[in-house]
Design a protein around this motif. Sequence first.
Motif, mmCIF file in Angstrom:
data_model
loop_
_atom_site.group_PDB
_atom_site.id
_atom_site.type_symbol
_atom_site.label_atom_id
_atom_site.label_comp_id
_atom_site.label_asym_id
_atom_site.label_seq_id
_atom_site.Cartn_x
_atom_site.Cartn_y
_atom_site.Cartn_z
ATOM 1 N N ALA A 53 -4.525 -10.123 3.379
ATOM 2 C CA ALA A 53 -2.786 -9.978 4.163
ATOM 3 C C ALA A 53 -2.128 -10.455 4.499
ATOM 4 C CB ALA A 53 -2.436 -9.204 3.073
ATOM 5 N N ASP A 54 -0.905 -12.037 4.566
ATOM 6 C CA ASP A 54 -0.695 -11.848 6.079
ATOM 7 C C ASP A 54 1.020 -10.920 6.493
ATOM 8 O OD1 ASP A 54 -1.717 -14.814 6.792
ATOM 9 O OD2 ASP A 54 -0.948 -14.494 3.824
ATOM 10 N N LEU A 55 0.632 -9.849 5.162
ATOM 11 C CA LEU A 55 1.803 -9.200 4.933
ATOM 12 C C LEU A 55 2.042 -7.891 4.195
ATOM 13 C CD1 LEU A 55 5.216 -8.430 5.254
ATOM 14 C CD2 LEU A 55 5.388 -9.094 3.109
ATOM 15 N N ILE A 56 1.801 -6.856 4.791
ATOM 16 C CA ILE A 56 1.129 -5.436 4.961
ATOM 17 C C ILE A 56 1.941 -4.605 4.473
ATOM 18 C CG2 ILE A 56 -0.018 -3.531 5.199
ATOM 19 C CD1 ILE A 56 -1.668 -5.635 6.996
ATOM 20 N N VAL A 57 2.925 -4.090 3.491
ATOM 21 C CA VAL A 57 3.520 -2.990 3.307
ATOM 22 C C VAL A 57 3.325 -1.442 2.846
ATOM 23 C CG1 VAL A 57 5.889 -3.179 2.160
ATOM 24 C CG2 VAL A 57 4.962 -4.964 2.430
ATOM 25 N N ILE A 58 3.785 -0.700 3.862
ATOM 26 C CA ILE A 58 3.180 0.636 3.723
ATOM 27 C C ILE A 58 4.405 1.484 2.925
ATOM 28 C CG2 ILE A 58 2.430 2.325 4.808
ATOM 29 C CD1 ILE A 58 1.193 -0.205 6.901
ATOM 30 N N ILE B 101 1.084 -0.879 -0.136
ATOM 31 C CA ILE B 101 -0.319 -0.071 0.302
ATOM 32 C C ILE B 101 0.788 1.033 -0.032
ATOM 33 C CG2 ILE B 101 -1.213 1.161 1.491
ATOM 34 C CD1 ILE B 101 -2.604 -1.724 2.306
ATOM 35 N N TYR B 102 0.253 2.265 -1.404
ATOM 36 C CA TYR B 102 1.398 3.415 -0.773
ATOM 37 C C TYR B 102 1.424 4.611 -1.472
ATOM 38 C CZ TYR B 102 1.507 3.198 -6.096
ATOM 39 O OH TYR B 102 0.779 3.124 -7.214
ATOM 40 N N GLU B 103 1.670 5.804 -1.242
ATOM 41 C CA GLU B 103 1.443 7.168 -1.817
ATOM 42 C C GLU B 103 2.176 7.533 -2.341
ATOM 43 O OE1 GLU B 103 1.009 10.942 0.430
ATOM 44 O OE2 GLU B 103 0.938 9.085 1.907
ATOM 45 N N SER B 104 2.238 8.278 -3.375
ATOM 46 C CA SER B 104 2.877 9.431 -4.095
ATOM 47 C C SER B 104 1.754 9.951 -4.949
ATOM 48 C CB SER B 104 3.014 7.358 -5.242
ATOM 49 O OG SER B 104 4.634 7.969 -5.746
ATOM 50 N N MET B 105 3.705 11.058 -4.693
ATOM 51 C CA MET B 105 2.866 12.692 -5.804
ATOM 52 C C MET B 105 3.656 13.100 -6.934
ATOM 53 S SD MET B 105 1.395 14.092 -3.433
ATOM 54 C CE MET B 105 1.036 15.771 -4.670
ATOM 55 N N PHE B 106 4.871 12.240 -7.019
ATOM 56 C CA PHE B 106 5.530 12.419 -8.444
ATOM 57 C C PHE B 106 6.361 11.116 -8.869
ATOM 58 C CE2 PHE B 106 6.634 16.124 -5.518
ATOM 59 C CZ PHE B 106 5.426 16.916 -6.652
ATOM 60 N N GLY B 107 5.377 10.364 -8.827
ATOM 61 C CA GLY B 107 5.299 8.228 -9.082
ATOM 62 C C GLY B 107 6.763 8.062 -8.761
ATOM 63 N N PHE C 24 8.318 1.215 4.003
ATOM 64 C CA PHE C 24 9.252 3.033 3.423
ATOM 65 C C PHE C 24 8.911 4.435 3.031
ATOM 66 C CE2 PHE C 24 6.361 1.036 0.422
ATOM 67 C CZ PHE C 24 7.075 1.770 -1.089
ATOM 68 N N ASP C 25 10.001 4.694 2.630
ATOM 69 C CA ASP C 25 9.865 5.975 2.532
ATOM 70 C C ASP C 25 10.627 6.060 1.545
ATOM 71 O OD1 ASP C 25 12.084 6.705 3.492
ATOM 72 O OD2 ASP C 25 11.460 7.931 5.106
ATOM 73 N N GLY D 96 -3.818 9.647 2.557
ATOM 74 C CA GLY D 96 -1.816 9.438 1.955
ATOM 75 C C GLY D 96 -2.379 8.866 3.124
ATOM 76 N N ILE D 97 -1.018 7.804 3.569
ATOM 77 C CA ILE D 97 -0.848 6.754 4.363
ATOM 78 C C ILE D 97 -1.161 6.944 5.688
ATOM 79 C CG2 ILE D 97 1.390 5.020 3.261
ATOM 80 C CD1 ILE D 97 3.344 6.229 4.767
ATOM 81 N N ARG D 98 -1.020 8.468 6.388
ATOM 82 C CA ARG D 98 -1.117 8.695 6.897
ATOM 83 C C ARG D 98 -2.526 8.734 7.549
ATOM 84 N NH1 ARG D 98 0.781 12.677 10.937
ATOM 85 N NH2 ARG D 98 2.210 13.308 9.640
#
Length: 176
Positions: free
Chosen positions: A48-53, A6-12, A104-105, A84-86
């Motif tokens: 999902a067993d693993l959630i990556v944010i 799961i992610y957020e992205s402004m500029f790709g 990750f960020d 966003g993720i927050r």
Amino acid sequence: MEAVVIYESMFGNTAEIARAVAGGLSEQLDVRTVEVSSRTPGDDVLGADLIVIGGPTHAFGMSRLASREEAAGRRPGNPTVERGIREWLDALADDTSGRFGATFDTRVKAVKHLPGSAARAADRVARRHGLSPADSPHSFYVEGMEGPLCPGEVERAREWGRELGRTALLARQSTS
């Protein structure tokens, strides 16, 4: 085992890292990749067993509406992302126990050693919601505020995804 990124992205840039992490994970797990702004928390992590944010670091932490508005203003016509993720993490139900989480960020390379990180902040919130850490928070670097990604970061993200997949499988086997 199933994983969701799961992610957020402004500029790709964060989106590209999310896809690379998912690519590494997919060598061992079934993986879904979800952009957070259009999703309601909960349904996208069912099973999902693993959630990556993941998300970009804004003002030493996770983005806020004001920081996303400022980022959107850097490119005329770029819409402001409302969630966003927050906000996604804040709305996440506390029924994630028994699942693993990793964060990750993306952040500007020039400010590598400044305090604050979206990944570390998201990790704290994810743990409060009951996710067991699969790994420590990771940062991936961009050349400037809008990118591009620094050389080698996509492959580093893919390798981290591979490591996360191995860790999650081993952890699941040890609890079975």
